[in-house]
Design a protein around this motif. Structure first.
Motif, PDB file in Angstrom:
ATOM      1  N   LYS A 258     -11.573  -2.077   1.608  1.00 43.79           N
ATOM      2  CA  LYS A 258     -10.976  -1.237   0.571  1.00 43.79           C
ATOM      3  C   LYS A 258      -9.921  -0.327   1.183  1.00 43.79           C
ATOM      4  O   LYS A 258     -10.090   0.189   2.287  1.00 43.79           O
ATOM      5  CB  LYS A 258     -12.050  -0.379  -0.111  1.00 43.79           C
ATOM      6  CG  LYS A 258     -13.062  -1.164  -0.906  1.00 43.79           C
ATOM      7  CD  LYS A 258     -14.046  -0.252  -1.609  1.00 43.79           C
ATOM      8  CE  LYS A 258     -13.372   0.542  -2.721  1.00 43.79           C
ATOM      9  NZ  LYS A 258     -14.351   1.321  -3.506  1.00 43.79           N
TER      10      LYS A 258
ATOM     11  N   ILE B 259       0.844  -1.203   0.000  1.00 39.32           N
ATOM     12  CA  ILE B 259       0.000   0.000   0.000  1.00 39.32           C
ATOM     13  C   ILE B 259       0.873   1.243   0.000  1.00 39.32           C
ATOM     14  O   ILE B 259       0.625   2.205  -0.736  1.00 39.32           O
ATOM     15  CB  ILE B 259      -0.958  -0.017   1.212  1.00 39.32           C
ATOM     16  CG1 ILE B 259      -1.987  -1.137   1.062  1.00 39.32           C
ATOM     17  CG2 ILE B 259      -1.666   1.334   1.357  1.00 39.32           C
ATOM     18  CD1 ILE B 259      -2.803  -1.413   2.306  1.00 39.32           C
TER      19      ILE B 259
ATOM     20  N   GLU C  89       1.693  -0.243  -4.879  1.00 39.11           N
ATOM     21  CA  GLU C  89       1.442  -1.466  -5.629  1.00 39.11           C
ATOM     22  C   GLU C  89      -0.013  -1.899  -5.417  1.00 39.11           C
ATOM     23  O   GLU C  89      -0.630  -2.482  -6.306  1.00 39.11           O
ATOM     24  CB  GLU C  89       2.399  -2.571  -5.176  1.00 39.11           C
ATOM     25  CG  GLU C  89       3.859  -2.256  -5.520  1.00 39.11           C
ATOM     26  CD  GLU C  89       4.839  -3.195  -4.843  1.00 39.11           C
ATOM     27  OE1 GLU C  89       4.391  -4.077  -4.081  1.00 39.11           O
ATOM     28  OE2 GLU C  89       6.058  -3.054  -5.079  1.00 39.11           O
ATOM     29  N   ILE C  90      -0.523  -1.659  -4.216  1.00 36.89           N
ATOM     30  CA  ILE C  90      -1.957  -1.764  -3.942  1.00 36.89           C
ATOM     31  C   ILE C  90      -2.427  -0.324  -3.775  1.00 36.89           C
ATOM     32  O   ILE C  90      -1.962   0.385  -2.892  1.00 36.89           O
ATOM     33  CB  ILE C  90      -2.244  -2.583  -2.669  1.00 36.89           C
ATOM     34  CG1 ILE C  90      -1.739  -4.015  -2.827  1.00 36.89           C
ATOM     35  CG2 ILE C  90      -3.743  -2.581  -2.365  1.00 36.89           C
ATOM     36  CD1 ILE C  90      -1.907  -4.873  -1.580  1.00 36.89           C
ATOM     37  N   LYS C  91      -3.321   0.110  -4.630  1.00 35.05           N
ATOM     38  CA  LYS C  91      -3.654   1.527  -4.702  1.00 35.05           C
ATOM     39  C   LYS C  91      -4.866   1.892  -3.852  1.00 35.05           C
ATOM     40  O   LYS C  91      -5.651   1.025  -3.458  1.00 35.05           O
ATOM     41  CB  LYS C  91      -3.902   1.920  -6.165  1.00 35.05           C
ATOM     42  CG  LYS C  91      -2.692   1.672  -7.075  1.00 35.05           C
ATOM     43  CD  LYS C  91      -2.955   2.167  -8.474  1.00 35.05           C
ATOM     44  CE  LYS C  91      -1.765   1.870  -9.377  1.00 35.05           C
ATOM     45  NZ  LYS C  91      -0.522   2.466  -8.857  1.00 35.05           N
TER      46      LYS C  91
ATOM     47  N   GLY D 262      -8.377   2.792  -2.881  1.00 35.47           N
ATOM     48  CA  GLY D 262      -9.627   2.374  -3.502  1.00 35.47           C
ATOM     49  C   GLY D 262      -9.661   0.915  -3.908  1.00 35.47           C
ATOM     50  O   GLY D 262     -10.731   0.382  -4.216  1.00 35.47           O
ATOM     51  N   ASP D 263      -8.495   0.249  -3.922  1.00 34.80           N
ATOM     52  CA  ASP D 263      -8.456  -1.174  -4.274  1.00 34.80           C
ATOM     53  C   ASP D 263      -9.128  -2.012  -3.191  1.00 34.80           C
ATOM     54  O   ASP D 263      -9.030  -1.702  -2.001  1.00 34.80           O
ATOM     55  CB  ASP D 263      -7.012  -1.662  -4.435  1.00 34.80           C
ATOM     56  CG  ASP D 263      -6.384  -1.226  -5.751  1.00 34.80           C
ATOM     57  OD1 ASP D 263      -7.099  -0.598  -6.563  1.00 34.80           O
ATOM     58  OD2 ASP D 263      -5.197  -1.510  -5.960  1.00 34.80           O
ATOM     59  N   THR D 264      -9.789  -3.074  -3.608  1.00 29.96           N
ATOM     60  CA  THR D 264     -10.423  -3.995  -2.667  1.00 29.96           C
ATOM     61  C   THR D 264      -9.463  -5.125  -2.334  1.00 29.96           C
ATOM     62  O   THR D 264      -8.818  -5.693  -3.220  1.00 29.96           O
ATOM     63  CB  THR D 264     -11.712  -4.593  -3.273  1.00 29.96           C
ATOM     64  OG1 THR D 264     -12.631  -3.527  -3.553  1.00 29.96           O
ATOM     65  CG2 THR D 264     -12.368  -5.570  -2.311  1.00 29.96           C
ATOM     66  N   LEU D 265      -9.344  -5.442  -1.046  1.00 32.07           N
ATOM     67  CA  LEU D 265      -8.492  -6.541  -0.595  1.00 32.07           C
ATOM     68  C   LEU D 265      -9.364  -7.792  -0.475  1.00 32.07           C
ATOM     69  O   LEU D 265     -10.189  -7.902   0.429  1.00 32.07           O
ATOM     70  CB  LEU D 265      -7.851  -6.198   0.754  1.00 32.07           C
ATOM     71  CG  LEU D 265      -6.976  -4.935   0.778  1.00 32.07           C
ATOM     72  CD1 LEU D 265      -6.416  -4.715   2.185  1.00 32.07           C
ATOM     73  CD2 LEU D 265      -5.839  -5.034  -0.226  1.00 32.07           C
ATOM     74  N   THR D 266      -9.189  -8.714  -1.411  1.00 34.49           N
ATOM     75  CA  THR D 266      -9.987  -9.934  -1.453  1.00 34.49           C
ATOM     76  C   THR D 266      -9.233 -11.078  -0.791  1.00 34.49           C
ATOM     77  O   THR D 266      -8.116 -11.412  -1.214  1.00 34.49           O
ATOM     78  CB  THR D 266     -10.324 -10.316  -2.909  1.00 34.49           C
ATOM     79  OG1 THR D 266     -10.930  -9.193  -3.562  1.00 34.49           O
ATOM     80  CG2 THR D 266     -11.274 -11.504  -2.956  1.00 34.49           C
TER      81      THR D 266
ATOM     82  N   THR E 185      -8.870   6.139   0.610  1.00 37.85           N
ATOM     83  CA  THR E 185      -8.423   7.207  -0.276  1.00 37.85           C
ATOM     84  C   THR E 185      -8.278   8.452   0.588  1.00 37.85           C
ATOM     85  O   THR E 185      -9.268   8.960   1.122  1.00 37.85           O
ATOM     86  CB  THR E 185      -9.444   7.468  -1.397  1.00 37.85           C
ATOM     87  OG1 THR E 185      -9.587   6.274  -2.173  1.00 37.85           O
ATOM     88  CG2 THR E 185      -8.972   8.607  -2.289  1.00 37.85           C
TER      89      THR E 185
END
Length: 218
Positions: free
Chosen positions: A69, A20, A24-26, A28-32, A72
């Motif tokens: 998520k 993060i 690399e993990i932006k 708004g990205d969802t962590l599944t 932001t």
């Protein structure tokens, strides 16, 4: 067995947090859980625990029916965070100017020396880690336990902004020079002056972070 579980949990947390910070993990990205478990080759349990820790620290938020998520940090929220940080660090440095010892100054100088090496090597994430440790040390050495606790609570989100503000060319060494000035102010023993120097440093970090956010860097 429990120790192995803790190692896995910490390793997953460290991976996610680092990803993060690096972008690399932006935002708004969802962590599944399923995707991350497959990618990292672990069960969902350490993934779930790492995400929970990130949520407690305010790095991710849980949205019903959507999952976790990455936050932001809007310009408004970042400005509010820096506003609080400025007050807290100003207080920490004011108190340090009144109570500092040679041992305290030696510890703080050590952070600056290590930071210079990482800045010259352009290792921004490691520099950010040292930078974070320096600021947490200011709070810890101030002798105010509540100040230390609050700074630790905020530090995870502050670190995201530190990495952002340090990404500008020339800012790492400029940042270190500001740290040196903070130490010089502490040595003088003038609480008012030391506080003003610390607050100036936080405002400079804010300026660079806000520029990056405006450019879409968060």
């Amino acid at each position: 067995m429990k120790l192995i579980s803790e190692v896995k949990k910490n390793a997953v947390y460290d991976y996610l947090y680092s990803a993060i910070r690096k972008g690399e993990i932006k935002a708004g990205d969802t962590l599944t859980e399923r995707d991350l478990a497959e990618r990292l080759g672990v069960s969902r349990t350490p993934i779930r625990e790492a995400i929970r820790k990130l949520e407690e620290q305010g790095v991710v938020i849980h949205e019903p029916h959507k999952g976790a998520k990455v936050i932001t940090l809007s310009a408004e929220k970042a400005a509010e965070l820096y506003e609080v940080r400025e007050l807290l660090e100003g207080l920490a440095v004011r108190k340090l100017a009144q109570i500092h010892t040679a041992e305290m100054m030696e510890e703080l100088t050590g952070y600056i020396e290590r930071a210079e090496k990482k800045a010259l090597a352009k290792e921004i994430e490691k520099l950010s880690d040292i930078n974070s440790a320096f600021h947490l040390a200011l709070a810890r050495l101030s002798g105010n336990i509540y100040l230390e606790v609050i700074m630790n609570m905020l530090q995870t989100q502050i670190n995201l902004l530190m990495t952002t503000s340090l990404s500008y060319s020339g800012r790492p060494l400029e940042n270190i020079e500001e740290h040196k000035k903070i130490l010089e102010a502490i040595k003088l023993g003038d609480g008012d002056f030391a506080e003003s120097v610390a607050k100036y440093h936080v405002r400079q970090a804010k300026i660079h972070a806000m520029k990056k956010i405006a450019e879409g860097g968060m």
